[in-house]
Write a protein that holds these residues in place. Structure first.
Motif, PDB file in Angstrom:
ATOM      1  N   ALA A  37       0.822  -1.217   0.000  1.00 64.10           N
ATOM      2  CA  ALA A  37       0.000   0.000   0.000  1.00 64.10           C
ATOM      3  C   ALA A  37       0.852   1.262   0.000  1.00 64.10           C
ATOM      4  CB  ALA A  37      -0.934  -0.006   1.209  1.00 64.10           C
ATOM      5  N   GLY A  38       2.150   1.111   0.253  1.00 61.94           N
ATOM      6  CA  GLY A  38       3.047   2.251   0.164  1.00 61.94           C
ATOM      7  C   GLY A  38       3.539   2.824   1.469  1.00 61.94           C
ATOM      8  N   PHE A  39       3.228   2.189   2.599  1.00 59.53           N
ATOM      9  CA  PHE A  39       3.719   2.698   3.873  1.00 59.53           C
ATOM     10  C   PHE A  39       5.231   2.500   3.957  1.00 59.53           C
ATOM     11  CE2 PHE A  39      -0.757   1.878   4.718  1.00 59.53           C
ATOM     12  CZ  PHE A  39      -1.135   3.083   5.310  1.00 59.53           C
ATOM     13  N   PRO A  40       5.965   3.498   4.472  1.00 61.59           N
ATOM     14  CA  PRO A  40       7.433   3.432   4.452  1.00 61.59           C
ATOM     15  C   PRO A  40       8.053   2.586   5.543  1.00 61.59           C
ATOM     16  CG  PRO A  40       6.745   5.484   5.468  1.00 61.59           C
ATOM     17  CD  PRO A  40       5.484   4.803   4.983  1.00 61.59           C
ATOM     18  N   GLY A  41       7.268   2.134   6.491  1.00 60.02           N
ATOM     19  CA  GLY A  41       7.758   1.310   7.581  1.00 60.02           C
ATOM     20  C   GLY A  41       6.588   0.659   8.290  1.00 60.02           C
ATOM     21  N   LEU A  42       6.880  -0.316   9.139  1.00 51.38           N
ATOM     22  CA  LEU A  42       5.853  -1.056   9.861  1.00 51.38           C
ATOM     23  C   LEU A  42       6.242  -1.171  11.325  1.00 51.38           C
ATOM     24  CD1 LEU A  42       5.358  -3.984   7.299  1.00 51.38           C
ATOM     25  CD2 LEU A  42       4.034  -1.867   7.451  1.00 51.38           C
ATOM     26  N   ALA A  43       5.216  -1.269  12.190  1.00 56.33           N
ATOM     27  CA  ALA A  43       5.451  -1.395  13.630  1.00 56.33           C
ATOM     28  C   ALA A  43       4.652  -2.593  14.152  1.00 56.33           C
ATOM     29  CB  ALA A  43       5.041  -0.119  14.356  1.00 56.33           C
ATOM     30  N   VAL A  44       5.336  -3.693  14.391  1.00 56.62           N
ATOM     31  CA  VAL A  44       4.684  -4.949  14.783  1.00 56.62           C
ATOM     32  C   VAL A  44       4.170  -4.850  16.225  1.00 56.62           C
ATOM     33  CG1 VAL A  44       5.025  -7.418  15.144  1.00 56.62           C
ATOM     34  CG2 VAL A  44       6.179  -6.260  13.238  1.00 56.62           C
ATOM     35  N   PRO A  45       2.870  -5.078  16.455  1.00 58.36           N
ATOM     36  CA  PRO A  45       2.321  -5.035  17.815  1.00 58.36           C
ATOM     37  C   PRO A  45       2.394  -6.397  18.489  1.00 58.36           C
ATOM     38  CG  PRO A  45       0.534  -5.241  16.252  1.00 58.36           C
ATOM     39  CD  PRO A  45       1.819  -5.266  15.444  1.00 58.36           C
ATOM     40  N   SER A  46       2.844  -6.433  19.718  1.00 63.12           N
ATOM     41  CA  SER A  46       2.932  -7.716  20.421  1.00 63.12           C
ATOM     42  C   SER A  46       1.560  -8.343  20.613  1.00 63.12           C
ATOM     43  CB  SER A  46       3.626  -7.533  21.782  1.00 63.12           C
ATOM     44  OG  SER A  46       2.889  -6.649  22.602  1.00 63.12           O
ATOM     45  N   ALA A  47       0.536  -7.521  20.878  1.00 63.18           N
ATOM     46  CA  ALA A  47      -0.804  -8.069  21.108  1.00 63.18           C
ATOM     47  C   ALA A  47      -1.373  -8.666  19.830  1.00 63.18           C
ATOM     48  CB  ALA A  47      -1.732  -6.986  21.645  1.00 63.18           C
ATOM     49  N   GLY A  48      -1.104  -8.036  18.676  1.00 61.11           N
ATOM     50  CA  GLY A  48      -1.577  -8.587  17.413  1.00 61.11           C
ATOM     51  C   GLY A  48      -0.905  -9.905  17.097  1.00 61.11           C
ATOM     52  N   VAL A  49       0.396  -9.987  17.334  1.00 62.06           N
ATOM     53  CA  VAL A  49       1.110 -11.243  17.120  1.00 62.06           C
ATOM     54  C   VAL A  49       0.591 -12.307  18.080  1.00 62.06           C
ATOM     55  CG1 VAL A  49       3.356 -12.381  17.289  1.00 62.06           C
ATOM     56  CG2 VAL A  49       3.174 -10.146  16.188  1.00 62.06           C
ATOM     57  N   ALA A  50       0.364 -11.925  19.333  1.00 65.37           N
ATOM     58  CA  ALA A  50      -0.157 -12.883  20.310  1.00 65.37           C
ATOM     59  C   ALA A  50      -1.460 -13.498  19.821  1.00 65.37           C
ATOM     60  CB  ALA A  50      -0.352 -12.197  21.657  1.00 65.37           C
ATOM     61  N   ALA A  51      -2.372 -12.652  19.331  1.00 61.46           N
ATOM     62  CA  ALA A  51      -3.658 -13.154  18.852  1.00 61.46           C
ATOM     63  C   ALA A  51      -3.466 -14.094  17.668  1.00 61.46           C
ATOM     64  CB  ALA A  51      -4.558 -11.985  18.458  1.00 61.46           C
ATOM     65  N   SER A  52      -2.540 -13.746  16.779  1.00 61.45           N
ATOM     66  CA  SER A  52      -2.319 -14.576  15.586  1.00 61.45           C
ATOM     67  C   SER A  52      -1.720 -15.931  15.938  1.00 61.45           C
ATOM     68  CB  SER A  52      -1.410 -13.850  14.594  1.00 61.45           C
ATOM     69  OG  SER A  52      -0.063 -13.862  15.015  1.00 61.45           O
ATOM     70  N   LEU A  53      -1.035 -16.003  17.075  1.00 64.82           N
ATOM     71  CA  LEU A  53      -0.397 -17.250  17.507  1.00 64.82           C
ATOM     72  C   LEU A  53      -1.233 -18.020  18.527  1.00 64.82           C
ATOM     73  CD1 LEU A  53       3.310 -16.053  17.881  1.00 64.82           C
ATOM     74  CD2 LEU A  53       2.284 -17.299  15.966  1.00 64.82           C
ATOM     75  N   GLY A  54      -2.390 -17.465  18.889  1.00 66.58           N
ATOM     76  CA  GLY A  54      -3.268 -18.163  19.825  1.00 66.58           C
ATOM     77  C   GLY A  54      -2.968 -17.930  21.284  1.00 66.58           C
ATOM     78  N   TYR A  55      -2.289 -16.823  21.597  1.00 64.35           N
ATOM     79  CA  TYR A  55      -1.963 -16.486  22.982  1.00 64.35           C
ATOM     80  C   TYR A  55      -2.726 -15.240  23.424  1.00 64.35           C
ATOM     81  CZ  TYR A  55       2.190 -19.538  22.682  1.00 64.35           C
ATOM     82  OH  TYR A  55       3.038 -20.605  22.551  1.00 64.35           O
ATOM     83  N   GLU A  56      -2.841 -15.088  24.734  1.00 65.79           N
ATOM     84  CA  GLU A  56      -3.292 -13.821  25.290  1.00 65.79           C
ATOM     85  C   GLU A  56      -2.155 -12.814  25.201  1.00 65.79           C
ATOM     86  OE1 GLU A  56      -6.373 -13.057  26.361  1.00 65.79           O
ATOM     87  OE2 GLU A  56      -6.977 -15.073  25.731  1.00 65.79           O
ATOM     88  N   ASP A  57      -2.487 -11.538  25.185  1.00 60.23           N
ATOM     89  CA  ASP A  57      -1.463 -10.501  25.142  1.00 60.23           C
ATOM     90  C   ASP A  57      -0.530 -10.656  26.346  1.00 60.23           C
ATOM     91  OD1 ASP A  57      -0.025  -8.226  24.509  1.00 60.23           O
ATOM     92  OD2 ASP A  57      -1.477  -6.852  25.406  1.00 60.23           O
ATOM     93  N   GLY A  58       0.754 -10.576  26.092  1.00 55.17           N
ATOM     94  CA  GLY A  58       1.739 -10.692  27.152  1.00 55.17           C
ATOM     95  C   GLY A  58       2.145 -12.108  27.492  1.00 55.17           C
ATOM     96  N   GLN A  59       1.564 -13.101  26.802  1.00 57.46           N
ATOM     97  CA  GLN A  59       1.841 -14.501  27.129  1.00 57.46           C
ATOM     98  C   GLN A  59       2.667 -15.223  26.065  1.00 57.46           C
ATOM     99  OE1 GLN A  59       0.971 -15.699  30.203  1.00 57.46           O
ATOM    100  NE2 GLN A  59       0.382 -13.567  30.497  1.00 57.46           N
ATOM    101  N   VAL A  60       3.109 -14.518  25.024  1.00 58.08           N
ATOM    102  CA  VAL A  60       3.875 -15.176  23.963  1.00 58.08           C
ATOM    103  C   VAL A  60       5.299 -15.448  24.447  1.00 58.08           C
ATOM    104  CG1 VAL A  60       4.733 -15.008  21.596  1.00 58.08           C
ATOM    105  CG2 VAL A  60       2.542 -13.955  22.204  1.00 58.08           C
ATOM    106  N   PRO A  61       5.772 -16.691  24.360  1.00 59.11           N
ATOM    107  CA  PRO A  61       7.173 -16.967  24.700  1.00 59.11           C
ATOM    108  C   PRO A  61       8.105 -16.157  23.803  1.00 59.11           C
ATOM    109  CG  PRO A  61       5.918 -19.010  24.533  1.00 59.11           C
ATOM    110  CD  PRO A  61       5.041 -17.926  23.999  1.00 59.11           C
ATOM    111  N   ALA A  62       9.223 -15.746  24.358  1.00 58.32           N
ATOM    112  CA  ALA A  62      10.152 -14.880  23.619  1.00 58.32           C
ATOM    113  C   ALA A  62      10.558 -15.491  22.287  1.00 58.32           C
ATOM    114  CB  ALA A  62      11.383 -14.602  24.473  1.00 58.32           C
ATOM    115  N   ASP A  63      10.873 -16.785  22.268  1.00 58.92           N
ATOM    116  CA  ASP A  63      11.319 -17.418  21.030  1.00 58.92           C
ATOM    117  C   ASP A  63      10.267 -17.323  19.935  1.00 58.92           C
ATOM    118  OD1 ASP A  63      13.700 -18.075  22.202  1.00 58.92           O
ATOM    119  OD2 ASP A  63      13.236 -20.206  22.479  1.00 58.92           O
ATOM    120  N   GLU A  64       8.997 -17.483  20.311  1.00 56.65           N
ATOM    121  CA  GLU A  64       7.925 -17.405  19.320  1.00 56.65           C
ATOM    122  C   GLU A  64       7.734 -15.974  18.832  1.00 56.65           C
ATOM    123  OE1 GLU A  64       4.374 -19.717  19.510  1.00 56.65           O
ATOM    124  OE2 GLU A  64       5.087 -20.832  21.269  1.00 56.65           O
ATOM    125  N   MET A  65       7.896 -15.007  19.718  1.00 56.70           N
ATOM    126  CA  MET A  65       7.761 -13.612  19.297  1.00 56.70           C
ATOM    127  C   MET A  65       8.867 -13.230  18.328  1.00 56.70           C
ATOM    128  SD  MET A  65       6.058 -10.831  19.325  1.00 56.70           S
ATOM    129  CE  MET A  65       4.931 -10.960  20.737  1.00 56.70           C
TER     130      MET A  65
END
Length: 238
Positions: A37-65
């Motif tokens: 879409a043309g955005f010059p950079g991205l900012a990955v949210p931990s809570a969004g990644v958590a949801a995508s991996l099936g975890y609650e926010d703040g519960q993703v193991p470091a290696d998986e993050m």
């Protein structure tokens, strides 16, 4: 110029009505959509990644993050920053090494733990160690959690921000600060200011820029909107 240098430069010399807008991907597909879409950079949210991996926010193991961030970085050519919460208990040098291994050029680091604000002087000292280990290879966005944890006094936020900037933070992020207080925070904070937009309501990015935002991020907001859209599609298939 390195990707980290390019990313850092995006935060400076911006017109007030033109803040840096950094969508928050949660996987490789969403990252590619935003990059295309043309955005010059991205900012990955931990809570969004958590949801995508099936975890609650703040519960993703470091290696998986870190693995998730690496997949996102590999999928796009634009610079990527990652929310790594409080650093997962890693020593600053190891945290920096793990981030650089993913290919990320920046990170969010929060100043709360276990539902409480950290001592700002101790946190500033820790941020200084992160900066020393990273040099100019990482853009450090220091989150200030005062508003999120019931301390709505702007002066407390400004005091913490000053300590973090002095420690080497490139940007500060007073998460959940209401839009009406942004001009006051802007007047008291040196350097770039990150503002989070978590819902579809409220001022536009341009309006937030005029109020004092240097850059706009979305936390898990975009992932949650995508999930709602997917539920609507699923309902039509039943």
């Amino acid at each position: 110029m390195s990707k980290a240098g390019t990313f850092r430069a995006l935060h400076h010399h911006r017109a007030p009505e033109d803040p840096l807008v950094l969508p928050g991907p949660w996987d490789a597909v969403s990252a590619r959509v935003f990059a295309e879409a043309g955005f010059p950079g991205l900012a990955v949210p931990s809570a969004g990644v958590a949801a995508s991996l099936g975890y609650e926010d703040g519960q993703v193991p470091a290696d998986e993050m870190f693995a998730a961030v690496a997949r996102i970085v590999r999928a796009v050519d634009v610079p990527v920053s990652a929310d790594v919460e409080g650093g997962y208990g890693l020593a600053p040098k190891e945290l920096v090494e793990r981030l650089l291994e993913t290919g990320a050029v920046g990170c969010n680091l929060e100043d709360s733990e276990g539902g409480e604000l950290k001592d700002p002087h101790e946190h500033a000292a820790w941020l200084a160690e992160v900066r020393a280990a990273a040099g100019d290879r990482l853009f450090v966005n220091a989150r200030v959690d005062t508003y999120a944890y019931g301390v709505p006094d702007p002066e407390r936020t400004i005091e913490r921000a000053a300590l973090y900037v002095a420690a080497g933070a490139d940007c500060v992020y007073p998460i959940e600060a209401p839009p009406e207080v942004l001009p006051l925070l802007r007047s008291g904070i040196r350097g770039p200011v990150n503002v989070g937009v978590f819902t579809e309501e409220g001022p536009s990015p341009a309006e937030l820029g005029v109020r004092g935002a240097t850059r706009i991020t979305f936390g898990p907001g975009l992932q949650r909107r995508a999930t709602r859209a997917l539920r609507e599609i699923a309902a039509q298939l039943v």
